[in-house]
Design an enzyme around this catalytic site. Structure first.
Site, PDB file in Angstrom:
ATOM      1  N   GLN A 193     -15.034   1.153   7.436  1.00 40.82           N
ATOM      2  CA  GLN A 193     -14.231   0.959   8.653  1.00 40.82           C
ATOM      3  C   GLN A 193     -14.920   1.575   9.872  1.00 40.82           C
ATOM      4  O   GLN A 193     -14.753   1.097  10.998  1.00 40.82           O
ATOM      5  CB  GLN A 193     -12.845   1.602   8.487  1.00 40.82           C
ATOM      6  CG  GLN A 193     -11.920   0.903   7.517  1.00 40.82           C
ATOM      7  CD  GLN A 193     -12.031   1.466   6.112  1.00 40.82           C
ATOM      8  OE1 GLN A 193     -13.063   1.999   5.726  1.00 40.82           O
ATOM      9  NE2 GLN A 193     -10.981   1.344   5.321  1.00 40.82           N
ATOM     10  N   ASP A 218      -2.643   8.891   7.960  1.00 40.90           N
ATOM     11  CA  ASP A 218      -1.759   7.905   7.324  1.00 40.90           C
ATOM     12  C   ASP A 218      -0.406   8.499   6.982  1.00 40.90           C
ATOM     13  O   ASP A 218       0.592   7.793   6.936  1.00 40.90           O
ATOM     14  CB  ASP A 218      -2.413   7.333   6.065  1.00 40.90           C
ATOM     15  CG  ASP A 218      -3.513   6.382   6.460  1.00 40.90           C
ATOM     16  OD1 ASP A 218      -4.606   6.859   6.799  1.00 40.90           O
ATOM     17  OD2 ASP A 218      -3.253   5.169   6.482  1.00 40.90           O
ATOM     18  N   LYS A 264      -8.176   8.731   5.683  1.00 41.17           N
ATOM     19  CA  LYS A 264      -9.212   8.033   4.917  1.00 41.17           C
ATOM     20  C   LYS A 264     -10.098   8.991   4.128  1.00 41.17           C
ATOM     21  O   LYS A 264     -10.487  10.049   4.635  1.00 41.17           O
ATOM     22  CB  LYS A 264     -10.045   7.209   5.915  1.00 41.17           C
ATOM     23  CG  LYS A 264     -11.181   6.402   5.359  1.00 41.17           C
ATOM     24  CD  LYS A 264     -10.786   5.502   4.223  1.00 41.17           C
ATOM     25  CE  LYS A 264      -9.618   4.603   4.516  1.00 41.17           C
ATOM     26  NZ  LYS A 264      -9.083   3.928   3.287  1.00 41.17           N
ATOM     27  N   ARG A 310       0.864  -1.194   0.000  1.00 40.68           N
ATOM     28  CA  ARG A 310       0.000   0.000   0.000  1.00 40.68           C
ATOM     29  C   ARG A 310       0.899   1.243   0.000  1.00 40.68           C
ATOM     30  O   ARG A 310       1.907   1.268   0.711  1.00 40.68           O
ATOM     31  CB  ARG A 310      -0.939   0.016   1.230  1.00 40.68           C
ATOM     32  CG  ARG A 310      -1.918  -1.157   1.245  1.00 40.68           C
ATOM     33  CD  ARG A 310      -2.957  -1.004   2.337  1.00 40.68           C
ATOM     34  NE  ARG A 310      -3.955   0.014   2.006  1.00 40.68           N
ATOM     35  CZ  ARG A 310      -4.866   0.450   2.870  1.00 40.68           C
ATOM     36  NH1 ARG A 310      -4.907  -0.016   4.096  1.00 40.68           N
ATOM     37  NH2 ARG A 310      -5.739   1.359   2.502  1.00 40.68           N
TER      38      ARG A 310
HETATM   39  O1  MRU Z   1      -7.508   2.037   4.518  1.00 39.18           O
HETATM   40  P1  MRU Z   1      -7.300   1.967   5.999  1.00 39.18           P
HETATM   41  O2  MRU Z   1      -8.433   1.363   6.727  1.00 39.18           O
HETATM   42  O3  MRU Z   1      -5.961   1.340   6.350  1.00 39.18           O
HETATM   43  O4  MRU Z   1      -7.215   3.496   6.439  1.00 39.18           O
HETATM   44  C1  MRU Z   1      -6.960   3.778   7.787  1.00 39.18           C
HETATM   45  C2  MRU Z   1      -7.051   5.210   8.136  1.00 39.18           C
HETATM   46  O5  MRU Z   1      -7.299   6.064   7.311  1.00 39.18           O
HETATM   47  C3  MRU Z   1      -6.758   5.552   9.570  1.00 39.18           C
HETATM   48  O6  MRU Z   1      -7.464   6.688   9.974  1.00 39.18           O
HETATM   49  C4  MRU Z   1      -5.261   5.844   9.727  1.00 39.18           C
HETATM   50  O7  MRU Z   1      -4.499   4.796   9.196  1.00 39.18           O
HETATM   51  C5  MRU Z   1      -4.871   6.046  11.142  1.00 39.18           C
HETATM   52  S1  MRU Z   1      -4.959   4.548  12.098  1.00 39.18           S
HETATM   53  C6  MRU Z   1      -4.426   4.936  13.653  1.00 39.18           C
END
Ligand code: MRU
Length: 357
Positions: free
Chosen positions: A201, A242, A253, A94
């Site tokens: 999520q 992220d 996200k 990713r």
């Molecule tokens: O695609 P994902 O579910 O991995 O995206 C996760 C997020 O956007 C979270 O908000 C981010 O990784 C922070 S987790 C502490």
């Protein structure tokens, strides 16, 4: 259920395997995967069986250690060539969360710094480093939670997006850490969870972990946030990240930036929670962050009994977006709460980190 006892990512040191709580099955089934092969680990990261920036980094660190265990050579050059290839492969799962490359680079540095010792000893050091990455994450999340608690009071309404909780980290979470720590101290918050299209999520994971912790939790569709804010139910918005650029632009996200714009309109403070492992000081601003694009089926087919959109429709499915720094009231890290202007405050956060070792 004591959600804080759940481990999303763990190394089974006796069996030499990675144990992951399969987040694609939640909340209906609690199922653990046991993985050894790096292709399976790559797949688990890509398919979001393990997800959330810190959890991805920890899983990849354990994955690279397991890859090292399978390298059966005695000279460093041959070992490192294979180890580096495994690291690059895991890193390709990713693109957006910087924790993935951050953790893998730490693992690679251990190998390079110890090129003079036996390969078997390097493997032990790699295991120790991966365990350290996980343990440090727990400490960072706890500190982030403590600082986050200073931003709210008992009874407040908090709106959150995606899942930046226990499930996305080693423990506590980032944006949800203050809620869990508050619960430990007998405090009660009302948490509104955006469902978080398209992979849900918020609906599947944040609600699951908050309800498990006894939190008053309300699920809303993403397009209801404005109404909930207008009703006066939200005292603060708490989200994770992220990758945060050096100027404070924060990638999270998809849907997060719209929420920040709404929060500004309704004069609600918008806070980003992230360990320093999610801050990329090499990236000047959010425009330089690579946004992952994911398969169209996640929008057109997943969650529906029958495909719901015409076969020929074009689909755009970016997994993340960037919140401009001017919309952010504070960035909560384990070394303090950075406030605008972020180019200065984030630099100070890293100075503090470097002085504290
Ligand atoms: O695609 P994902 O579910 O991995 O995206 C996760 C997020 O956007 C979270 O908000 C981010 O990784 C922070 S987790 C502490």
């Amino acid at each position: 259920m004591d959600i804080l006892k759940f481990e999303s990512v763990a190394l089974d040191e006796d069996k030499n395997l990675l144990r992951l709580l399969d987040q694609t099955k939640l909340p209906c089934e609690i199922e653990f995967l046991e993985l050894q092969d790096i292709h399976d680990i790559w797949n688990a990261i890509y398919k979001l069986q393990v997800r959330g920036a810190p959890a991805i980094g920890i899983a990849a660190a354990f994955g690279s250690y397991l890859a090292a265990l399978n390298i059966d050579v005695n000279d460093f050059e041959s070992f490192f060539e294979k180890f580096h290839a495994a690291k690059e492969y895991l890193n390709s799962a990713r693109p957006t969360a910087v924790n993935l490359s951050w953790a893998l680079n730490r693992m690679e540095k251990i190998a390079l710094d110890n090129r003079e010792i036996e390969i078997s000893e390097i493997k032990t050091l790699l295991k120790n480093e991966a365990i350290k990455i996980k343990d440090e994450d727990t400490q960072m999340c706890r500190k982030i939670g403590e600082l986050g608690l200073t931003l709210i009071k008992d009874g407040d309404g908090i709106l959150t997006h995606c899942n930046a909780g226990q499930l996305a980290t080693s423990k506590y979470g980032t944006a949800l850490a203050p809620i869990h720590l508050g619960r430990e101290r007998g405090m009660n918050f009302h948490v509104y969870c955006d469902e978080t299209r398209p992979l849900l999520q918020g609906a599947r994971l944040s609600t699951f972990e908050l309800i498990a912790d006894g939190v008053d939790t309300t699920l809303i569709c993403d397009n209801m946030a404005s109404q909930v804010m207008k009703n006066g139910w939200v005292n603060a918005v708490f989200v994770g990240a992220d990758r945060i650029a050096a100027n404070g632009d924060s990638c999270n996200k998809i849907g997060t930036s719209g929420l920040a714009i709404l929060a500004q309109y309704y004069k609600i403070p918008f806070y980003v929670f992230a360990p320093t492992s999610s801050i990329d000081m090499n990236i000047k601003n959010g425009a330089d962050i690579t946004i992952e694009e994911r398969p169209s089926e996640e929008i057109t087919e997943m969650w529906y009994k029958k495909r719901m959109a015409p076969e020929k429709v074009k689909v755009y499915n970016p997994a993340f977006d960037v919140v401009s720094n001017e919309l952010i009231a504070g960035i909560v890290t384990e070394y303090g709460i950075a406030r605008p202007p972020y180019s200065e405050s984030l630099r100070e956060i890293f100075e503090r980190k470097n002085t504290n070792g």
